[in-house]
Structure formats: structure tokens, C-alpha cells
Write an enzyme that holds these catalytic residues in place. Structure first.
Site, PDB file in Angstrom:
ATOM      1  N   ASP A   1       0.856  -1.180   0.000  1.00 42.98           N
ATOM      2  CA  ASP A   1       0.000   0.000   0.000  1.00 42.98           C
ATOM      3  C   ASP A   1       0.897   1.236   0.000  1.00 42.98           C
ATOM      4  O   ASP A   1       2.110   1.141   0.254  1.00 42.98           O
ATOM      5  CB  ASP A   1      -0.899  -0.032   1.235  1.00 42.98           C
ATOM      6  CG  ASP A   1      -1.819   1.168   1.314  1.00 42.98           C
ATOM      7  OD1 ASP A   1      -2.312   1.600   0.260  1.00 42.98           O
ATOM      8  OD2 ASP A   1      -2.044   1.679   2.420  1.00 42.98           O
TER       9      ASP A   1
ATOM     10  N   GLY B   1       8.221   0.615 -16.341  1.00 41.05           N
ATOM     11  CA  GLY B   1       7.221   0.598 -15.284  1.00 41.05           C
ATOM     12  C   GLY B   1       5.838   0.688 -15.888  1.00 41.05           C
ATOM     13  O   GLY B   1       5.646   1.283 -16.953  1.00 41.05           O
TER      14      GLY B   1
ATOM     15  N   ARG C   1      -6.126   3.953  -7.954  1.00 42.46           N
ATOM     16  CA  ARG C   1      -7.581   3.918  -7.780  1.00 42.46           C
ATOM     17  C   ARG C   1      -8.079   2.487  -7.578  1.00 42.46           C
ATOM     18  O   ARG C   1      -9.173   2.119  -8.028  1.00 42.46           O
ATOM     19  CB  ARG C   1      -8.292   4.547  -8.977  1.00 42.46           C
ATOM     20  CG  ARG C   1      -7.915   5.985  -9.256  1.00 42.46           C
ATOM     21  CD  ARG C   1      -8.371   6.901  -8.158  1.00 42.46           C
ATOM     22  NE  ARG C   1      -8.265   8.317  -8.516  1.00 42.46           N
ATOM     23  CZ  ARG C   1      -8.425   9.305  -7.648  1.00 42.46           C
ATOM     24  NH1 ARG C   1      -8.673   9.032  -6.383  1.00 42.46           N
ATOM     25  NH2 ARG C   1      -8.317  10.560  -8.033  1.00 42.46           N
TER      26      ARG C   1
ATOM     27  N   ASN D   1      -8.461  -1.314   4.658  1.00 45.62           N
ATOM     28  CA  ASN D   1      -8.639  -1.618   3.242  1.00 45.62           C
ATOM     29  C   ASN D   1      -7.539  -2.523   2.705  1.00 45.62           C
ATOM     30  O   ASN D   1      -7.604  -2.956   1.550  1.00 45.62           O
ATOM     31  CB  ASN D   1      -8.692  -0.319   2.429  1.00 45.62           C
ATOM     32  CG  ASN D   1      -7.434   0.511   2.592  1.00 45.62           C
ATOM     33  OD1 ASN D   1      -6.740   0.403   3.608  1.00 45.62           O
ATOM     34  ND2 ASN D   1      -7.130   1.336   1.629  1.00 45.62           N
TER      35      ASN D   1
END
Length: 1382
Positions: free
Chosen positions: A451, A1025, A1059, A1088
Site C-alpha cells: 500500500d 514501469g 484507484r 482496506n
């Protein structure tokens, strides 16, 4: 049969028809009941269909819980329902005194190894296949079962003592017999009981809050025992009960509660409270006090129990350590199967050999005939000897290996948890291991999914910039303050703040001083010196980065999200000047449909920052009884009352235009009939004449706008209330202006406790502009606006943030505009789509809104590129009719139990549309300490890192560059598509582009190799990337595109998913783990992240500012991301190499010893006879050679921690499972065969032809193999300490002590053979020593030479690093010795 079939079928059809008719009738009855109920309460409007839509979805089921108090008329009904509910007694133990032995044995025999050895023990009780004495065969199994049973019993007894202590805690329960609250044990509490709790008392069961001594009906609780969050949470008394002035009387309580069945969802509670008149009041989690929480800042609360004991939410969330199978364990199980195959082969050889022996010697005198006198057939004898060989060679399957692995893992986890480098002094926390059986998987991680917020960053939200009405405010002064914080030293900071505690508030005092300076020009010369002094002090104080600590008496409390770097915001002077221009005229102009003035935009923006949240306000320097400023409560009104009031409010004006001669008040006059039904807001604005007089007369007090809330007072009491609520004045003198500023700031300091750092940052930013959130209760929010005075907003609804809507809203009654206002904040990608696009009829207003939207979007993009977290702020003004229509459906949604979340979501979506954009904010979330260095090391170790975040693309990419997840030389590909087909085409094009670039690099390298000219520049290494947004990620995770998506990501240096929802995060981790067959690690800090933490091979939670949800769900919990490097590179590498080496050693050890018995069978007609006594045979693996490998498995170090940290590339050794590959397994098997051959045939050749007895022949073999196995472990060890040698010496003493004692005392312990005095005679024979020494040297010589050559001629990277490190230390030592001492 056919007739019966059709009759049954017809009967079933008839039953189904009747059932459908009954269900239809039930639905019609429910709808009519809802309609009658709503009509009776004035909440049905035939002109609207919203109520019908919600009522259709609000079906009830019989699976709900009905809670009835055990009082008065409910006694009979209580007896019917209470028997289905559990009491409050908890029991976390697995066993009791009666079922411990059978239940524990049942659980232990779930292990295949235990079942195998039970089968061997039973097999040995069959006389024809018996190989050992029956009792001896059962010894290993009995020992293992006993040790594990004792361990389980001790653990369970510890749980029993804890349960007993908790069950015997005392609380106050209402007794109908005593007519008062009496003390009872927690275990005696039942569903339906009334509980009274005091401040700092723990809640014994889940209960609905019915009374609080707080005048606003609030109860503060601390939920750290559930989610780890230390900030206080607000819980509200059920609406309708909050208005009572005295404590609720259980005897007069005549309501029922219907709620959902017990579940483990801590964030949801659905139900309603039904009065005797059938009126229903909705219940939510805000009305529930959960077991395990603690009451804070509230003198007394009373509630009714709805869930007790194991049905409470805290107990339903209580789980033990989650079991995961490590990769090494799976490999171990596969190799055990190979050992079983090898055992079967050896037993078949023994059976076939015995068949040949019987065939060649049919009249052997030692063969015992059957009862009939006939000899046993060779085939039957071979069959029996097969099972005898299974019993004899059973030790080949390492039963002690499983117990040894468990002990080694416990030791490894102990050292991990006590590593000082993994301790966070700032948070006073160390690493926590939740899963004890997968520590070795830390050494094999190939993919890390991380995260962003709170994991890579600090989750300390610092207000940096904002955009209001299309105008950007950079806050340059605040940026300089943050730079000073970054250069601060914590020790100097602590010393400075201890000397000057008041200097924390200088950012706010600077604004106050400047306002006074601008309004009182005559004191300008006096203010400048003080401001210079304050400014000079601020330069020092702004170096602070410690958390704010409030002290009350002798106690101190750490407040979440309250460090000075978060709270002290230096305002932008341009924004201050605009905000000071707000006046009544500005609001009147905006209310008349004209262009909205910029001061109104600014004011509404700051109001939204202050009230659009769930922040708890308290004052730390006062007593708990006065902790919250008093705000009168508003009684809940029926819809007809609100409708009647709205009809009168439409004609009222917010304020008349002020006169230039005298100050005037904009007073709302409400008819007397409604004076007790709605809040009456009285606002007095500063007039132009007052401003002029204040500017000319510095000694006179300047008037500020004042807002009063008059509730439940008759009209004649207004004057007295005015006297009590007189406006505050600021009096300054040249002598004490600085002292007044400091004292005022300290006296009125408020404590904000937010659920998230974003909310806290925005509230502190608003406070920097004197838009101060002063108080909050369920009905009202009070804000001190400085220029306008103190305003009280009637709080109608709060629509909390959720991951679906990605926004939150509050519905309020604006005290100045006298309109229903909706303030919304959320992600820009969501808010921008909810803005009003339809024309308002005013061209200039439409143009203004369009320009604001375009400019704000540009500022949002700039903030994202700067790595700031962005939020959009919007508002909406509702008409009475619009609010009335929406309210009708929302109330029904709140009262529903089934599909409540879905109904509330639909209601929120209906409200949050056609918004007016106010502005945007940019909040900085800085990187944690050591994150870039850690990621760089992880990349060197060959670990692929993905970032899975809910932030927008620009922010995530900027953070990725800052933390070195992406390199400036990387080629960035963006995967963004509007459909699944477009996503596939985009992935194909990216793959084609990558192949072309790789092909070009290969050709370029070949040209360099072939070209004789050195002028050709080498081609740069290709690195790329991938950026994927949320909608496109949903397409990529489709089953048809999963393989292509995995192929694409395998080509990337880093992948950033923006997102992403929590579900998408878990799906990504699961996809990579299954498709690529790799070891994955997921790390996060919030709720989350729990889903992806649980699906990864290893889940790591960070105990961050958002609570302990991730830490509790993870296999490991750390304090900072940088701890990941040592956890993986050092402990992960050590744990894997130790367990891998120990596992291989056990296979080698058992096979080497068993093979001695196997070789002897060739010389005893495969009769299954051992040449060693049974006790030595059993105790050899169980006792003599079991402890050294355990100690080596815990303490062995193939290389030091310093080298592993300095050279992350060494991690690839354990990552590729080099210590335990197929070749090393079979090499150990071959070595075991060789050593057993040497150990058997050297004594055999020595004693061949002699008259030595059986046990005298086996004792040299037994002794030699014992020393071979121990010295083999020494050769394979990488580090030896005094503890290793002590364990080896202890094993040797144990071997000789038990063997000598057994030979001296057990004359007939092993019939028919006699082991008496065997070893004693051998110890006096020089030949015994010579045989043992030669056997050990010959057996270990190949292993020793292999290690010598391997470490010198063909050293591994680990050995090279170890030798280089030792050489470096030796060189340093020589250098230091060569330097003469001074």
C-alpha cells in the site's frame, strides 16, 4: 411406483403454490403495515413514489433478534425468546477435565505421521510379524503424543485462568427484585439486562445506549482493544431518549429492540427500537457500545444488552493464529513420500530375500513350524517378513522431525520478536508474529505488494496548498515551516518545547496578532516588536516534530494526529485578507442568485473543512464533566412539523441590510407555536459604522459577529438569554499584548480527535484561519468564524465515507442563509462528475462555475504531480421540497434491517448530485524514514515490488519516483482503456513495444561485441514501469485477459495500480501468486489492506495511525516499512537456511541409522532381527541425537547479519531455495547409504570369524554411527559457539550414561538376548577404539573433502561474502595493530 411418484409430485406442487400465496400475503401485510405506520406519523406523501420504492426493499425476515427487557409485562415473552440467546459467560478453552485426553488424541491423530506410527505399533502386536517388543514399539509415539498433550494442556489452562478472571469481573446490573442496580459478575449478565457503567469502566457486553449523563446524549469510548485506535469515538443515545433529563428507569421501559443476528462486523449494526405505540426508531453502530471498549470522559451511561458472551462482536472477531503451510513444509511432505517409497523398496528387498532364504533352506532348524506341524510356505513367510521389515525400519520416517521443526520455529520467532533493530522507540512497539509456522517463507519472497498511504508514507497529513473558486493559494510560509521541521533534531526539540510549551501555538497567534494590527492602526508601532519577537521564536519552535501531549494533573494523554507538524499551519496572507472581507451583504448577494462573491466561496470552503467530518472536540485542560462546551439539544421532530416550519422559513430573510448609523440585528422571528420545535438562530453582524469607529479608536473593544441558539425558550426569555450570551470583546494594551495572546491561546486550546489524519489536517487548516471547530454533538456543530462570530449549524445528517462512493457529506441548516446545505468532500475523480452541469439560467453564473472547474482541475493536476493527496470540496443548497422528498426515503432506509447498506447507498447517491464546486486541497503525506533505501535493497535482492493504492495516478507516480520504486531512466507505460477490447489492444501494443526494445538492445550488444572500434556506446539496460488505473484494472483482471496481464507485468521493473479498491488489491495478489507460482508478500496499514494481506503467502500489517486492523490480520506486524529489509534479508534468510539444513540432516540421520539394520538382514536370512538392543534402537533418534540439530536449527548462522544487510544480493540464495533443492536431498541420501556401508562393513570385516555375540557385534556399529552423525552435523554447521559444544558434550554423556547404565542393570530387559555389560567390556578393548576411529574417519572423509573443495575452489556467493568480510576484519586488525598508540 409411477403413481406414487406423480402423487408426491402433485402434492409438492400444491405445497409450493400454497407457500407462494402465503408469502404474497405476508408481503402485502408488511407493505400495508408500513403505510399505516407512516400515515399515522405523517411521513407518507401520495405525490411521491420514493416511499413506496424504499418500503418494497425494506422487507423483514424472521431471522432477526428480538431483545425484550425482563421487566413487568414482558416477563412471559422474555422467557420464550431468551432461551435462544447465550449468557455472558465466555469460554475460550478447547478442553475440560473430562474430554481432554480423547479430544486431544483425536486432534493429534489428524497428523498423518502419528497415524503411521500408530499403525506400526498396532502391527507389532501381531505375533507373526512382531519385530520388537510390543511396549518398546509404542514408546516413540507415546512420547510424542505426551509432549504435545502437555504443551496443549498448559496452553489451555492458561486460557482457563484468563476466562475465569474475565467472567468474574463485576458490573452494575438492574435487579427487578431489589428495584436498584446491584453488582453482578460479568458471567451473570444476560440479553435484555440493563447495565450502568461509569467513566473508565470496561463494557461487559454489546449494549444499546439509552442514557448518558452528557447533556448532549454523547458517550465517548476507547476502542483500542478492538481496532487499536487510541482516539476516542462518539456513541449517541438512541434518538428519543437523548432529551430526558433524568436517568432512564428500567421499570418504565416499554420498548422492544429488533436487530440483526450476531455477526463479526465491527463497523455495522442494524436494527430499530419499537415503542408500545408502534413507533420505530432506527439503530446504527453509533448507538452500540461493544464489549471490550472502555467508557471515557462520561460520568455514567445506561444501556440494554443485545449481544452477550460469545455472540458479542468482539468475541466473534477473536481468532487464534491462522495456519498457513510454508513452502518448505510442502517440499518436506513430498520428500517424506520419497522416504516411504524407499522404505517400501527396502521392505520388498527384505521380503524377496527371505523368500529365497526359505526356498534354499526348507528344513532350517530355527524355523518354527505352524500349529499343524507343517512348515510355512516361502511366499507366506515373505509376506510376513515384509511387515516385520516395516516395523524394523520404521525409523526411516522421521517422526521426531515434525516435533523438532515446531521447536525450532518457536526459537526462531523468539529471536525475531526480540530483535532490537525491529523495535520502534517512537511507538514503543516491537515486531509481532501472528503465524508461527511460516517464518521460513520470509526468506523466499519474490513479489511484494505494498500500500502507499501509511505504509510507504508516514500517514501524517500536512496541509500544504489549496484552491478556492479557481484561485490557488500556495502557503509559502507554511512550506518554510515544514522545511524547518525536516531539519529538526528530536532531542533539541524536546528540550526546546519543555522550556517554551506555549510556542507550539505561534502559527495561530501570528494570525491573531496580524488581525489586531490591521484593525487597530494606532497600535501599529507597539505590535511590530512583539511580532518580531514571536517570529524569531517561531523560527526555533517550528523545528518541532514531536507529538502534542496534553497534561491534566498527573496524567498525560497522547492524541492521535496531533503532532505540531500536522496542527500548526501558517496561513496564507492573501487568503486571510479575502476571508476578512466577508459580510452580511456577501451572503445576501449570493442568496439572490447573483454571482457568488469570492469571500463567500472562501467562507463556505472553510466551513466545509471545519464541519464535514466526524472529529470529536474536547478541551484537555478542564475536568471531564466540563470537557465539552455546552450546546442545547434539539428534539427530533416529526416530518409534518418540519414541513410546517419550512413553509414559514421560505418567507424569512437571513438578514436585512445593515444601517450605516447603528448596528442592526438580523433576527428570525418564529411564531410562538413553533418556538419549542425548531432552532432559532440569531445573528448580529458588524455594521460599517462599527468598523469605522474601531479603526479610529484603538482602546475601544471591537465587536464580533454573534450567533445565538435559542432552544425550547418562550419569546419572553430572549432578552435574558442575550445577556448570558453577550458578545466577546478583545481588549489590548501596549503593556500586555503578548501575554494576552499566549494566555488566550492556552486557555481556549481545543483537542481534536479524528478517525483519520486527513480529517484532522483539514480541521487544523480551517482553525489556522480562525474558522475553529468548537463543539459537536449529534444535533449541532458550533464553529467560531472569527469575523462572523460563533455560528451554530443544525446537523441533520452525516453520510460517512465509504470505498464505493469515495466521499462523505454532511447535511446542515445554515444559520446565516437559513437554508438546507450539503457539504461534500471526496476524491476529485468522483466529485468532478457530480457537479452541476445544467444551466442555471444565469449566464454569468454558469461561466463562473465553468472557469472555477477548469482552474481547479489544473490545480489538482499540479498537486498530484507534486505528490500531494487531493480532495475536492463542494456544496449544495437544497430547497425545502427537495429535502423533504429525500428525507422520506432516507428515514425508511435507516430503519430497515435487510439491505440497509444498499438502501443507504442509494439514498446518499440521490442526495450527492448537482453540487457546486468550492475548491480543492493538497495534503502532503511524507515518506517514512528509510523507505527509498529499503526499496533499493529489495530490488537488488531480486524482489519485484508493486504499489497498490487508492490514490490518483499522478500522486502515486510521484511517490513512486520519490521512494525509488521508479527510476528516471525507466520507460513508463500507462494501461488505460474504456472497454475490455481496448484493454486487450493496449496490452498487445505495450508487449510489442517491449519486444522491439529488447530486440534492439540485443542487436546493439552484438554490434558492440563484433565491432573492433571502442567508440560504439553501449546500449542502456531496458527498464520499464507500468501504471494501471482502477477501471482498467477491472478489465485486466477479467478471466480472458489474466494471462496476458501477467505476461505484461512480468516484463516490468515496477507496477503501480491506482484507484484500486480493496477487492481489486486482493485479486491482483491472488492472480500473481497462482499464475506465476511465486511467493508473495503483502504489506499495508489500514482496514482496506486486510483482504490482500490475508490472500498473500505472507501478510504483514503496519501498526500505524489508522489502527490495528491490518496488524491483527497479518502474519507479522511491524512498525515501519524499513523493518522489512532486516526481516527478510536476515531473519528470513536465517530461518530458511536453518530449517532446510536441519530437514536434510534428519533425512540423512534416520536413513544412515536404519541402513545398518538393513545391511545386517543380508547376513541373518532377512529374519528381521536387529543387532542392537531394542532400547538403544528406539532411544537413538528419540533422545541421543535429537537435541543437537534443534540447537543448530535455532542458532546456526551461515553469514552475519551485517553482511546480509550490506549485500542484499545474497538474499537470492534462499529465494531460489539453493540450500534445499532436489540434488542436495539425493546427495544426502547417497551419503547416508555410503556412511552406513562403511559403518557396517568395517566392524563386520574386523570381527568376521570371531565368536563375538550379536550385541557385541552391534555395539561398535552403534557407537560409530553415533559419532558419525554428530560430527557430520559439525561439518555442515556454519558457526560454532560454546553452546553448540555444550549440547554436543551433553549428547555424548547422555549416550554413554544411559547405555552403560542400561547394560549394567538390565540383565533380562531384551529377551531372548542379553545386553548385560556389553559396552563395559568394549571400553576395555583397544580394538573397539580403533574400529570406531577408523570407521568415523573413513565415513566422514568424502563429506569433509566435498565441503573443503566446494568452499575453496567453487565458493558460493555466501562463502565469498563471508571470506571477504573476514579478510576485511583481519586487514583492519592488522592496520590497527600497526598504528602506534599515542
Amino acid at each position: 411406483m409411477g403413481k406414487l411418484f406423480w402423487e408426491n409430485r402433485g402434492h409438492s406442487s400444491l405445497l409450493r403454490t400454497q407457500l407462494r400465496l402465503q408469502m404474497a400475503g405476508l408481503l402485502r401485510w408488511a407493505r400495508s403495515r408500513w403505510r399505516r405506520l407512516l400515515v399515522a406519523r405523517g411521513r407518507v406523501d401520495d405525490s411521491t413514489k420514493n416511499g413506496d420504492e424504499f418500503s418494497k426493499l425494506s422487507k423483514t425476515t424472521s431471522k432477526h433478534r428480538i431483545v425484550i427487557p425482563c421487566m413487568g409485562k414482558f416477563k412471559e415473552e422474555y422467557g420464550k425468546v431468551s432461551k435462544y440467546y447465550r449468557n455472558n459467560r465466555i469460554r475460550t478453552t478447547k478442553y475440560n477435565i473430562f474430554n481432554f485426553i480423547p479430544k486431544n488424541l483425536f486432534e493429534q491423530f489428524h497428523r498423518a505421521a502419528n497415524v503411521y506410527f500408530l499403525f506400526i505399533a498396532i502391527l507389532n502386536w501381531i505375533p507373526v510379524v512382531e519385530a520388537f517388543r510390543k511396549e518398546i514399539t509404542m514408546l516413540p509415539l507415546v512420547v510424542v503424543l505426551t509432549v504435545i498433550a502437555v504443551k496443549d494442556g498448559i496452553e489451555d489452562f492458561t486460557r482457563y485462568k484468563m476466562d475465569k478472571m474475565i467472567n468474574n469481573l463485576v458490573t452494575q446490573v438492574y435487579s427487578e427484585k431489589e428495584k436498584a442496580y446491584v453488582e453482578k459478575f460479568w458471567k451473570e449478565v444476560n440479553v435484555g439486562d440493563f447495565i450502568r457503567l461509569s467513566c473508565n469502566e470496561e463494557i461487559p457486553a454489546d449494549m444499546v445506549l439509552l442514557y448518558s449523563t452528557d447533556e448532549n446524549g454523547i458517550c465517548h469510548i476507547e476502542t483500542s482493544s478492538l481496532d487499536g485506535e487510541t482516539n476516542l469515538k462518539e456513541r449517541q443515545v438512541v434518538r428519543g431518549f437523548a432529551e430526558q433529563d433524568t436517568e432512564i428507569d428500567p421499570e418504565t421501559f416499554s420498548s422492544k429492540i429488533e436487530c440483526e443476528t450476531p455477526n463479526n462486523n465491527l463497523n455495522c449494526f442494524r436494527g430499530f427500537l419499537e415503542h408500545s405505540n408502534k413507533e420505530r426508531l432506527g439503530l446504527s453502530k453509533d448507538n452500540l457500545l461493544m464489549r471490550g471498549c472502555t467508557v471515557r470522559n462520561t460520568e455514567t451511561v445506561v444501556g440494554i444488552v443485545v449481544y452477550a458472551g460469545h455472540e458479542t462482536k468482539s468475541m466473534l472477531n477473536t481468532t487464534g493464529c491462522r495456519y498457513k503451510r510454508s513452502k518448505l513444509e510442502k517440499r518436506l511432505n513430498g520428500d517424506v513420500i520419497w522416504c516411504v517409497v524407499l522404505l517400501v523398496v527396502m521392505c520388498l528387498v527384505a521380503a524377496v530375500g527371505h523368500w529365497f532364504w526359505l526356498y534354499e533352506h526348507p528344513d532350517a532348524i530355527y524355523d518354527i513350524p505352524e500349529s499343524s506341524g507343517t512348515q510355512m510356505s516361502p511366499l507366506l513367510g515373505a509376506f510376513y517378513k515384509f511387515w516385520s521389515a516395516v516395523i524394523l525400519l520404521q525409523v526411516l520416517i522421521p517422526i521426531s522431525l515434525y516435533a523438532s521443526i515446531e521447536l525450532v520455529k518457536l526459537g526462531q520467532v523468539y529471536f525475531i520478536q526480540n530483535d532490537i533493530d525491529l523495535y520502534s522507540e517512537k511507538r514503543d512497539s516491537r515486531i509481532h508474529c501472528g503465524s508461527l509456522n511460516i517464518a521460513e517463507d520470509l526468506g523466499q519472497i519474490e513479489y511484494i505488494f505494498s500500500d502507499k498511504t501509511g505504509t510507504l508514507t508516514e500517514n501524517k497529513m500536512v496541509f500544504r496548498r489549496c484552491s478556492i473558486s479557481g484561485q490557488e493559494y500556495g502557503h509559502e510560509e507554511n512550506a518554510k515551516r515544514l522545511e524547518a521541521y525536516q531539519e529538526a533534531d528530536s532531542e533539541d526539540e524536546e528540550e526546546l518545547l519543555s522550556v517554551y510549551p506555549s510556542l507550539r501555538h505561534l502559527s495561530r497567534m501570528r494570525l491573531s496578532s496580524m488581525r489586531i494590527e490591521s484593525s487597530q492602526r494606532s497600535m501599529k508601532s507597539l505590535h511590530r516588536p512583539s511580532l518580531r519577537r514571536i517570529s524569531s521564536c517561531r523560527t526555533c519552535v517550528n523545528c518541532s516534530s514531536l507529538s502534542r501531549i496534553y497534561r491534566t494533573g498527573s496524567t498525560s494523554m497522547q492524541v492521535a494526529f496531533s503532532s505540531p507538524i500536522e496542527t500548526d499551519v501558517v496561513p496564507d496572507m492573501r487568503l486571510v485578507k479575502i476571508f476578512n472581507q466577508i459580510s452580511c451583504e456577501s451572503y445576501v448577494q449570493s442568496n439572490m442568485g447573483e454571482l457568488i462573491p469570492e469571500p463567500v466561496y472562501v467562507t463556505e470552503f472553510l466551513i466545509a473543512l471545519a464541519i464535514c467530518n466526524t472529529v470529536v472536540v474536547s478541551t484537555p485542560n478542564v475536568s471531564s464533566s466540563a470537557k465539552r462546551p455546552s450546546i442545547p439539544r434539539i428534539r427530533l421532530m416529526h416530518l409534518d412539523e418540519i414541513r410546517n416550519v419550512f413553509q414559514r422559513l421560505t418567507a424569512w430573510k437571513a438578514s436585512p441590510k445593515p444601517s450605516q448609523q447603528a448596528p442592526q440585528e438580523a433576527q428570525i422571528v418564529v411564531p410562538k407555536d413553533f418556538s419549542k420545535k425548531l432552532s432559532v438562530f440569531k445573528v448580529r453582524f458588524r455594521s460599517a459604522s462599527e468598523q469605522t469607529s474601531q479603526a479610529s479608536d484603538a482602546s475601544s473593544s471591537h465587536s464580533i459577529a454573534e450567533t445565538r441558539v435559542l432552544l425550547n425558550l418562550p419569546a419572553e426569555d430572549l432578552s435574558s438569554d442575550d445577556q448570558r450570551s453577550s458578545a466577546k470583546s478583545v481588549h489590548l494594551s501596549p503593556e500586555n499584548d503578548d501575554e494576552l495572546l499566549l494566555e488566550s491561546s492556552l486557555e481556549h486550546e481545543l483537542c481534536y480527535e479524528a478517525e483519520s489524519p486527513d480529517e484532522a489536517a483539514l480541521v487544523y487548516a480551517a482553525r489556522a484561519y480562525k474558522c475553529t471547530l468548537q463543539a459537536r454533538n449529534p444535533d449541532q456543530v458550533t464553529v467560531d468564524l472569527g469575523v462572523l462570530g460563533t455560528l451554530t449549524f443544525q446537523l441533520l445528517h452525516i453520510l460517512p465515507f465509504d470505498s464505493v462512493r469515495k466521499r462523505m457529506s454532511v447535511v446542515t441548516k445554515h444559520p446565516v442563509l437559513n437554508q438546507i446545505m450539503v457539504y461534500t468532500k471526496g476524491a476529485d475523480s468522483v466529485i468532478m462528475d457530480l457537479l452541476q452541469n445544467e444551466s442555471t439560467g444565469n449566464i454569468n453564473l454558469d461561466i463562473q462555475k465553468k472557469k472555477i472547474k477548469e482552474r481547479t482541475q489544473k490545480h489538482l493536476d499540479d498537486y498530484a504531480r507534486a505528490g500531494l493527496r487531493t480532495l475536492c470540496i463542494a456544496m449544495k443548497m437544497m430547497t425545502n421540497e427537495e429535502y423533504q422528498e429525500w428525507l422520506q426515503g432516507h428515514i425508511l432506509a435507516e430503519k430497515s434491517i435487510d439491505r440497509r447498506e444498499e438502501l443507504l447507498l442509494e439514498s446518499a447517491i440521490k442526495l450527492e448530485k448537482n453540487l457546486t464546486l468550492l475548491g480543492a486541497t493538497g495534503i502532503e503525506d511524507r515518506l517514512q524514514e528509510g523507505v527509498p533505501e529499503t526499496i533499493e535493497k529489495l530490488r537488488k535482492a531480486g524482489i519485484n515490488i508493486w504499489m497498490l493504492t487508492g490514490d490518483k495516478n499522478e500522486t502515486a507516480v510521484n511517490i513512486a519516483y520519490a521512494c525509488k520504486l521508479l527510476d528516471p531512466s525507466d520507460k513508463i507505460f500507462t494501461l488505460k482503456a474504456d472497454s475490455q477490447d481496448a484493454c486487450k489492444q493496449r496490452m498487445d501494443s505495450i508487449l510489442e513495444d517491449i519486444k522491439m526494445r529488447i530486440h534492439y538492445n540485443i542487436r546493439h550488444k552484438r554490434s558492440i561485441f563484433m565491432s573492433p572500434s571502442p567508440s560504439v556506446a553501449p546500449a542502456p539496460h531496458f527498464s520499464a514501469g507500468l501504471i494501471v488505473d482502477g477501471p482498467t484494472l477491472a478489465f485486466a483482471l477479467h478471466e480472458s485477459l489474466q494471462s496476458k496481464f501477467v505476461e505484461l507485468t512480468a516484463c516490468m521493473r515496477a507496477v503501480i495500480c491506482c484507484r484500486a479498491t480493496p477487492l481489486q488489491k486482493s485479486e491482483v495478489v491472488k492472480l500473481v501468486r497462482k499464475k506465476l507460482k511465486v511467493m508473495t508478500l503483502a504489506i499495508g496499514d489500514g482496514a482496506n489492506d486486510v483482504s490482500m494481506i490475508q490472500v498473500a503467502n505472507i501478510g504483514i500489517g503496519i501498526a500505524g495511525q489508522e489502527g490495528m486492523q491490518a496488524a491483527l490480520a497479518g502474519d507479522f506486524a511491524v512498525s515501519q516499512f524499513r523493518h522489512l529489509s532486516k526481516l527478510l534479508f536476515v531473519h528470513g534468510h536465517w530461518c530458511y537456511t536453518r530449517l532446510a539444513s536441519m530437514t536434510l540432516y534428519f533425512f540423512y540421520k534416520n536413513l544412515a541409522y536404519v541402513n545398518l539394520l538393513f545391511w545386517y538382514q543380508f547376513f541373518c536370512g532377512f529374519s528381521g532381527t536387529p543387532m542392537t538392543d531394542y532400547w538403544s534402537l528406539i532411544l537413538f533418534n528419540l533422545l541421543f541425537t535429537s537435541l543437537p540439530p534443534i540447537i543448530f536449527g535455532i542458532l546456526d548462522k551461515d553469514i552475519s547479519a551485517e553482511v546480509l544487510m550490506e549485500l542484499p544480493e545474497l538474499y537470492k540464495t534462499s529465494q531460489r531455495s539453493e540450500p534445499y533443492v532436489t540434488s542436495t536431498f539425493w546427495m544426502n541420501i547417497i551419503d547416508a547409504f555410503y556412511q552406513s556401508l562403511v559403518c557396517f562393513f568395517i566392524p563386520y570385516l574386523t570381527y568376521r570369524g570371531s565368536d563375538i555375540d550379536l550385541y557385541s557385534f552391534g555395539t561398535p556399529m552403534n557407537t560409530s554411527i553415533f559419532f558419525i552423525i554428530l560430527l557430520h552435523l559439525v561439518i555442515e554447521s556454519n558457526s560454532l559457539t560454546w553452546l553448540h559444544f555444550a549440547v554436543l558434550a551433553g549428547s555424548i554423556l547422555m549416550f554413554f550414561g544411559i547405555t552403560l547404565g542400561f547394560g549394567a542393570t538390565c540383565i533380562l530387559c531384551n529377551p531372548p538376548a542379553n545386553p548385560y555389560w556389553i559396552l563395559q567390556r568394549h571400553l576395555s578393548d583397544p580394538m573397539f577404539y580403533l574400529v570406531c576411529i577408523i570407521t568415523v574417519m573413513v565415513a566422514l572423509f568424502p563429506r569433509y573433502m566435498f565441503r573443503l573443495i566446494h568452499n575453496t575452489v567453487f565458493p558460493t556467493p555466501l562463502m565469498r561474502a563471508k571470506l571477504l568480510k573476514e579478510g576485511f576484519f583481519q586487514e583492519q586488525k592488522l592496520h590497527n595493530s600497526a598504528v602506534p598508540s599515542v
